[in-house]
Design a protein around this motif. Sequence first.
Motif, PDB file in Angstrom:
ATOM      1  N   UNK A  85       0.828  -1.208   0.000  1.00  0.00           N
ATOM      2  CA  UNK A  85       0.000   0.000   0.000  1.00  0.00           C
ATOM      3  C   UNK A  85       0.860   1.255   0.000  1.00  0.00           C
ATOM      4  N   UNK A  86       1.904   1.263   0.829  1.00  0.00           N
ATOM      5  CA  UNK A  86       2.791   2.427   0.908  1.00  0.00           C
ATOM      6  C   UNK A  86       3.537   2.620  -0.411  1.00  0.00           C
ATOM      7  N   UNK A  87       3.988   1.533  -1.006  1.00  0.00           N
ATOM      8  CA  UNK A  87       4.708   1.640  -2.280  1.00  0.00           C
ATOM      9  C   UNK A  87       3.821   2.237  -3.362  1.00  0.00           C
ATOM     10  N   UNK A  88       2.573   1.841  -3.389  1.00  0.00           N
ATOM     11  CA  UNK A  88       1.651   2.407  -4.386  1.00  0.00           C
ATOM     12  C   UNK A  88       1.423   3.890  -4.125  1.00  0.00           C
ATOM     13  N   UNK A  89       1.405   4.266  -2.843  1.00  0.00           N
ATOM     14  CA  UNK A  89       1.131   5.659  -2.505  1.00  0.00           C
ATOM     15  C   UNK A  89       2.300   6.570  -2.886  1.00  0.00           C
ATOM     16  N   UNK A  90       3.539   6.128  -2.592  1.00  0.00           N
ATOM     17  CA  UNK A  90       4.686   6.998  -2.847  1.00  0.00           C
ATOM     18  C   UNK A  90       5.192   6.875  -4.283  1.00  0.00           C
ATOM     19  N   UNK A  91       4.933   5.718  -4.933  1.00  0.00           N
ATOM     20  CA  UNK A  91       5.329   5.546  -6.324  1.00  0.00           C
ATOM     21  C   UNK A  91       6.800   5.276  -6.552  1.00  0.00           C
ATOM     22  N   UNK A  92       7.563   5.052  -5.489  1.00  0.00           N
ATOM     23  CA  UNK A  92       9.001   4.786  -5.609  1.00  0.00           C
ATOM     24  C   UNK A  92       9.240   3.380  -6.154  1.00  0.00           C
ATOM     25  N   UNK A  93      10.288   3.212  -6.942  1.00  0.00           N
ATOM     26  CA  UNK A  93      10.689   1.887  -7.390  1.00  0.00           C
ATOM     27  C   UNK A  93      11.204   1.090  -6.206  1.00  0.00           C
ATOM     28  N   UNK A  94      10.633  -0.082  -5.958  1.00  0.00           N
ATOM     29  CA  UNK A  94      11.054  -0.959  -4.865  1.00  0.00           C
ATOM     30  C   UNK A  94      11.714  -2.203  -5.461  1.00  0.00           C
ATOM     31  N   UNK A  95      12.887  -2.576  -4.899  1.00  0.00           N
ATOM     32  CA  UNK A  95      13.528  -3.847  -5.237  1.00  0.00           C
ATOM     33  C   UNK A  95      13.720  -4.590  -3.916  1.00  0.00           C
ATOM     34  N   UNK A  96      13.031  -5.699  -3.777  1.00  0.00           N
ATOM     35  CA  UNK A  96      12.872  -6.397  -2.502  1.00  0.00           C
ATOM     36  C   UNK A  96      13.443  -7.803  -2.618  1.00  0.00           C
ATOM     37  N   UNK A  97      14.307  -8.197  -1.691  1.00  0.00           N
ATOM     38  CA  UNK A  97      14.903  -9.536  -1.679  1.00  0.00           C
ATOM     39  C   UNK A  97      14.202 -10.404  -0.638  1.00  0.00           C
ATOM     40  N   UNK A  98      13.849 -11.625  -1.020  1.00  0.00           N
ATOM     41  CA  UNK A  98      13.284 -12.583  -0.070  1.00  0.00           C
ATOM     42  C   UNK A  98      13.504 -13.999  -0.583  1.00  0.00           C
ATOM     43  N   UNK A  99      13.407 -14.965   0.344  1.00  0.00           N
ATOM     44  CA  UNK A  99      13.404 -16.374  -0.062  1.00  0.00           C
ATOM     45  C   UNK A  99      12.017 -16.975   0.136  1.00  0.00           C
ATOM     46  N   UNK A 100      11.049 -16.133   0.544  1.00  0.00           N
ATOM     47  CA  UNK A 100       9.697 -16.565   0.879  1.00  0.00           C
ATOM     48  C   UNK A 100       8.792 -16.409  -0.346  1.00  0.00           C
ATOM     49  N   UNK A 101       8.364 -17.539  -0.912  1.00  0.00           N
ATOM     50  CA  UNK A 101       7.548 -17.497  -2.120  1.00  0.00           C
ATOM     51  C   UNK A 101       6.208 -16.804  -1.883  1.00  0.00           C
ATOM     52  N   UNK A 102       5.594 -17.071  -0.734  1.00  0.00           N
ATOM     53  CA  UNK A 102       4.295 -16.452  -0.440  1.00  0.00           C
ATOM     54  C   UNK A 102       4.431 -14.935  -0.341  1.00  0.00           C
ATOM     55  N   UNK A 103       5.504 -14.476   0.294  1.00  0.00           N
ATOM     56  CA  UNK A 103       5.746 -13.038   0.405  1.00  0.00           C
ATOM     57  C   UNK A 103       5.905 -12.406  -0.977  1.00  0.00           C
TER      58      UNK A 103
END
Length: 346
Positions: free
Chosen positions: A179-197
């Motif tokens: 929700x926050x990412x959509x509001x601010x419009x910033x490019x996010x690059x997110x690392x995880x090993x969690x498929x559900x996430x």
Amino acid sequence: MTAGVELRDLRMTFGSFTALDGVSLDIAAGEFVVLLGPSGCGKTTLLSILGGFLTPASGSVHIGGQDMTRVAPKDRPTTTMFQDYALFPHMTLLDNVGFGLRMRGMGRRARWGKAQEMLELVGLPDAGGRYPHELSGGQRQRVALARALAVDPQVLLLDEPLGALDLKLRRQMQDELKTIQRRVGTTFVHVTHDQEEAMAIADTIVVMNAGRISDQGPPRAVYLTPRSLFSAAFMGEINLIPGTGDGGGGGGTFRTPLGTLPLPASGAQTLCIRPEAIGTQPAALPLGPARLVDSAFFGTHHRCHFAPLAAPDLRLIAHLPQGAEPQPGMETPLFAHTHTLLEGHP
């Protein structure tokens, strides 16, 4: 502000270990991209190169059209949010959130105003005078996010920021992060090993394995129509059934341990079927009769293990509806309503 990212033929080694092996990736401005994969696949190395903490052996990094390959982290339009949050225990939340602005020379009143704005954005409007030790894990995560966004980065890099949270809180924060990412419009690059996430938050999932990109696309496409056997197996449970196709016309035939199936396959291929795509009602692809070995109730469905009568040593995992009453030993025909064929055998 926000910016797109272009990564070209990135290579990185640590001694004899190849961490990245020719990775190229385009990220659109304002996109939420998740780098997904097991430990050692190269996702954190790729994030570190994007943030400027590592310099690649070869290849290039462009952000907003500018070459950033050898630019120091402090001079890049990026901010990194780490898993441990790294909040200063002796500072109030206002001072923590405004720390980056202070380093850039912004006056106290202006930076406190910006910090308060960011705390309101993450749902902590009245917490500015508190200290990190007074917060829950989820609240500290929000403060770290507020601090990262306060400096208006063009690209925000997130290194497993939800990994330390319990399951219920992690799911809540996934929703809030998107929700926050959509509001601010910033490019996010997110690392995880969690498929559900990854499925919950990403516009685009990039599946990595052994220093390369194994698959990429919207969550639905990566899950339902994977491009590689690694991606198919990594993205949740799946039934992998090896076979050989005759390549003939009219739909062709595909020889498997289950028998010959009417599939347009050619050569060595693997039939990939998600458990939720298998049921007992007639559907597009008949899998033949099978005996139920055991089952467990998961609330939303029954997770069942079936032994096909044509291949008793093979196990097929199926998710039967919540209202079903599966009984061990029962025999029933199985059908698949969706499937994918991929080159090679697992």
